[in-house]
Design an enzyme around this catalytic site. Structure first.
Site, PDB file in Angstrom:
ATOM      1  CG  HIS A 208      -0.221   0.360   2.495  1.00  0.00           C
ATOM      2  ND1 HIS A 208       0.447  -0.570   3.229  1.00  0.00           N
ATOM      3  CD2 HIS A 208      -0.058   1.539   3.151  1.00  0.00           C
ATOM      4  CE1 HIS A 208       0.991  -0.006   4.293  1.00  0.00           C
ATOM      5  NE2 HIS A 208       0.713   1.283   4.274  1.00  0.00           N
TER       6      HIS A 208
HETATM    7  C1  UD1 Z   1      -1.850   5.870   5.446  1.00  0.00           C
HETATM    8  C2  UD1 Z   1      -0.534   6.409   6.010  1.00  0.00           C
HETATM    9  C3  UD1 Z   1       0.536   5.328   5.945  1.00  0.00           C
HETATM   10  C4  UD1 Z   1       0.067   4.055   6.626  1.00  0.00           C
HETATM   11  C5  UD1 Z   1      -1.280   3.623   6.067  1.00  0.00           C
HETATM   12  C6  UD1 Z   1      -1.795   2.469   6.855  1.00  0.00           C
HETATM   13  C7  UD1 Z   1      -0.157   8.812   5.633  1.00  0.00           C
HETATM   14  C8  UD1 Z   1       0.624   9.803   4.882  1.00  0.00           C
HETATM   15  N1  UD1 Z   1      -0.049   7.544   5.219  1.00  0.00           N
HETATM   16  O1  UD1 Z   1      -1.622   5.546   4.089  1.00  0.00           O
HETATM   17  O2  UD1 Z   1       1.688   5.794   6.628  1.00  0.00           O
HETATM   18  O3  UD1 Z   1       1.005   3.051   6.375  1.00  0.00           O
HETATM   19  O4  UD1 Z   1      -2.218   4.716   6.182  1.00  0.00           O
HETATM   20  O5  UD1 Z   1      -2.698   1.702   6.139  1.00  0.00           O
HETATM   21  O6  UD1 Z   1      -0.847   9.169   6.559  1.00  0.00           O
HETATM   22  N2  UD1 Z   1      -9.032   4.715   1.319  1.00  0.00           N
HETATM   23  C9  UD1 Z   1     -10.284   4.153   1.228  1.00  0.00           C
HETATM   24  N3  UD1 Z   1     -10.844   3.649   2.369  1.00  0.00           N
HETATM   25  C10 UD1 Z   1     -10.225   3.704   3.588  1.00  0.00           C
HETATM   26  C11 UD1 Z   1      -8.954   4.268   3.651  1.00  0.00           C
HETATM   27  C12 UD1 Z   1      -8.366   4.775   2.516  1.00  0.00           C
HETATM   28  O7  UD1 Z   1     -10.890   4.110   0.168  1.00  0.00           O
HETATM   29  O8  UD1 Z   1     -10.810   3.236   4.576  1.00  0.00           O
HETATM   30  C13 UD1 Z   1      -8.441   5.295   0.098  1.00  0.00           C
HETATM   31  C14 UD1 Z   1      -8.722   6.787   0.078  1.00  0.00           C
HETATM   32  O9  UD1 Z   1      -9.474   7.094  -1.037  1.00  0.00           O
HETATM   33  C15 UD1 Z   1      -7.366   7.440  -0.021  1.00  0.00           C
HETATM   34  C16 UD1 Z   1      -6.383   6.294  -0.280  1.00  0.00           C
HETATM   35  O10 UD1 Z   1      -7.043   5.096   0.102  1.00  0.00           O
HETATM   36  O11 UD1 Z   1      -7.311   8.389  -1.026  1.00  0.00           O
HETATM   37  C17 UD1 Z   1      -5.152   6.463   0.569  1.00  0.00           C
HETATM   38  O12 UD1 Z   1      -5.524   6.664   1.936  1.00  0.00           O
HETATM   39  P1  UD1 Z   1      -4.622   7.573   2.884  1.00  0.00           P
HETATM   40  O13 UD1 Z   1      -5.167   7.523   4.252  1.00  0.00           O
HETATM   41  O14 UD1 Z   1      -4.390   8.902   2.270  1.00  0.00           O
HETATM   42  O15 UD1 Z   1      -3.222   6.847   2.836  1.00  0.00           O
HETATM   43  P2  UD1 Z   1      -2.815   5.331   3.100  1.00  0.00           P
HETATM   44  O16 UD1 Z   1      -2.219   4.773   1.874  1.00  0.00           O
HETATM   45  O17 UD1 Z   1      -3.944   4.602   3.708  1.00  0.00           O
HETATM   46  N1  UDP Z   2      -3.681  -5.351   8.846  1.00  0.00           N
HETATM   47  C1  UDP Z   2      -4.952  -5.861   9.094  1.00  0.00           C
HETATM   48  N2  UDP Z   2      -5.723  -6.221   8.022  1.00  0.00           N
HETATM   49  C2  UDP Z   2      -5.297  -6.100   6.734  1.00  0.00           C
HETATM   50  C3  UDP Z   2      -3.994  -5.589   6.505  1.00  0.00           C
HETATM   51  C4  UDP Z   2      -3.224  -5.199   7.588  1.00  0.00           C
HETATM   52  O1  UDP Z   2      -5.358  -6.003  10.237  1.00  0.00           O
HETATM   53  O2  UDP Z   2      -6.055  -6.433   5.817  1.00  0.00           O
HETATM   54  C5  UDP Z   2      -2.868  -4.960   9.998  1.00  0.00           C
HETATM   55  C6  UDP Z   2      -1.451  -5.497   9.989  1.00  0.00           C
HETATM   56  O3  UDP Z   2      -1.401  -6.792  10.514  1.00  0.00           O
HETATM   57  C7  UDP Z   2      -0.731  -4.493  10.871  1.00  0.00           C
HETATM   58  C8  UDP Z   2      -1.436  -3.208  10.560  1.00  0.00           C
HETATM   59  O4  UDP Z   2      -2.667  -3.566   9.960  1.00  0.00           O
HETATM   60  O5  UDP Z   2      -0.934  -4.773  12.231  1.00  0.00           O
HETATM   61  C9  UDP Z   2      -0.529  -2.477   9.639  1.00  0.00           C
HETATM   62  O6  UDP Z   2      -1.187  -1.602   8.919  1.00  0.00           O
HETATM   63  P1  UDP Z   2      -0.683  -1.090   7.517  1.00  0.00           P
HETATM   64  O7  UDP Z   2       0.125  -2.094   6.821  1.00  0.00           O
HETATM   65  O8  UDP Z   2      -1.894  -0.584   6.868  1.00  0.00           O
HETATM   66  O9  UDP Z   2       0.197   0.174   7.955  1.00  0.00           O
HETATM   67  P2  UDP Z   2       1.721   0.401   8.302  1.00  0.00           P
HETATM   68  O10 UDP Z   2       2.104  -0.488   9.424  1.00  0.00           O
HETATM   69  O11 UDP Z   2       2.527   0.185   7.072  1.00  0.00           O
HETATM   70  O12 UDP Z   2       1.743   1.840   8.679  1.00  0.00           O
END
Ligand code: UD1
Ligand code: UDP
Length: 363
Positions: A208
């Site tokens: 992601h």
């Molecule tokens: C964010 C964090 C990243 C973390 C990740 C965990 C920042 C800069 N990044 O990245 O550090 O590793 O969360 O998962 O804060 N979206 C959905 N549904 C949701 C969530 C997101 O559709 O429930 C879509 C949104 O349209 C959004 C895109 O995913 O535009 C990215 O979401 P965003 O929260 O901006 O960044 P992540 O990639 O989730």
């Molecule tokens: N995770 C989860 N369900 C999923 C994918 C990830 O519960 O479908 C959990 C994962 O085990 C970890 C946390 O979410 O504990 C990490 O989140 P993510 O990878 O989104 O973020 P990051 O750690 O890179 O910030």
């Protein structure tokens, strides 16, 4: 009674806050939870609150799906309003997301104490939004809770010894979560049967990171590698909505079936019963280690360098050939000892709450 405001917004923060929140419940400190709304799908947010019994957020700002500046700016405004009304003694933030930075900055500008859980991590890559968020958050935090000695050393190298802030090496709250929720997951999750997968016969994969999803060559290369591996070993990918959208929009062909994001209980079972893990997640790299699995990390750097130094984690970048060679090497790898305690003793959340109590009682 002392009052703190906890800021959460993204999936990994719910997991980290869950264990600290449990410890806070018997501490005599009142916790107000603010959900920024950064993650909002039911299986990216609600499921964690329900399964892990995190108290319902007191506020949800519903700010998401925006560019970094707009997202952080709107969060800053929303959190500031809440802090002015609630007047907490301290604001607690987790990790390195936009919600983390917005929480810390809103508090600091109002002269409210800030505590940062997961302080001191560095990738040394300032192109990552997370690196910017964590450096800025650390700098304006009063209490810095570091998961590892490497994290403490990073801060000392940046001069934190001379700053007016306190450093604590407490271990990793994700390890606390793995120990506590691991048992509940064994009891409650049926995901292995539901997906009809064989234990030890699949690779668990999550992708992601912006550096991989927003660089189309990188994303093509990773998916190409996974397509190749899937011919030899089934790839199971709970897919982040960001990745799902881009794969669809760019018409990237994949020969494995991604599944919707799963809750933490299911995720733990998937990790425990995988052959190994391929990811660009921060949290999952460590969870693979907690459950005795090797990990291939499709990034050029990791903040969790002790995993690489000890031979549990292999950095391949987004390079197809490197990913495939790492896979081949792991297929020949002998089991090693995963019992070193790289991330503390599973009592990080208790140590954090004790330090918070001490700090608040001096005010
Ligand atoms: C964010 C964090 C990243 C973390 C990740 C965990 C920042 C800069 N990044 O990245 O550090 O590793 O969360 O998962 O804060 N979206 C959905 N549904 C949701 C969530 C997101 O559709 O429930 C879509 C949104 O349209 C959004 C895109 O995913 O535009 C990215 O979401 P965003 O929260 O901006 O960044 P992540 O990639 O989730
Ligand atoms: N995770 C989860 N369900 C999923 C994918 C990830 O519960 O479908 C959990 C994962 O085990 C970890 C946390 O979410 O504990 C990490 O989140 P993510 O990878 O989104 O973020 P990051 O750690 O890179 O910030």
């Amino acid at each position: 009674m002392n009052k703190i405001v906890t800021i959460v917004g993204a999936r990994p923060q719910f997991i980290k806050a869950a264990v600290v929140s449990r410890a806070l419940q018997t501490s005599g400190i009142r916790e107000i939870i603010v959900h920024t709304g950064q993650h909002f799908d039911a299986n990216m947010s609600d499921i964690f609150f329900t399964e892990m019994q995190i108290p319902e957020p007191d506020y949800n700002l519903e700010i998401n799906s925006l560019n970094h500046g707009a997202m952080t700016g709107r969060m800053l405004e929303g959190i500031e309003k809440i802090l002015l009304e609630e007047k907490p003694d301290l604001v607690l933030v987790y990790g390195d997301t936009n919600s983390t930075l917005a929480g810390a900055l809103s508090a600091k500008k109002l002269h409210i104490k800030v505590a940062h859980v997961e302080a001191g991590l560095r990738s040394f890559n300032l192109r990552m939004p997370e690196e910017i968020n964590r450096i800025l958050t650390d700098r304006i935090s009063d209490l810095l809770f570091c998961p590892t000695k490497n994290a403490v050393d990073n801060l000392k190298k940046e001069g934190y010894d001379t700053f007016d802030s306190q450093l604590f090496q407490v271990g990793d709250v994700m390890y606390d979560a793995a120990l506590f929720y691991g048992k509940l997951s064994d009891k409650h999750s049926t995901v292995i049967n539901d997906l009809k997968i064989s234990k030890g016969k699949f690779i668990l994969c999550t992708i992601h990171r912006q550096e991989n999803t927003d660089n189309i060559d990188s994303l093509f290369s990773i998916m190409d590698a996974l397509n190749t591996l899937n011919r030899e070993m089934q790839v199971i990918m709970p897919i982040h909505p960001r990745t799902k959208k881009i794969i669809k929009n760019r018409g990237i062909k994949i020969n494995f079936h991604p599944i919707d994001p799963v809750g933490y209980f299911d995720m733990i079972q998937l990790i425990k019963h995988s052959l190994f893990v391929i990811t660009d997640s921060g949290g999952l790299q460590k969870e693979a280690y907690f459950y005795g699995k090797y990990c291939i990390t499709v990034r050029d750097q990791t903040e969790w360098i002790e995993l690489v130094e000890n031979g549990y984690n292999f950095l391949t970048g987004a390079n197809k050939e490197h990913i495939i060679s790492a896979f081949n090497a792991l297929m020949r790898q002998k089991p090693v000892d995963f019992s070193k305690q790289l991330y503390g003793d599973g009592k990080a959340s208790r140590k954090i709450v004790n330090a918070l109590k001490r700090s608040l009682s001096y005010d």
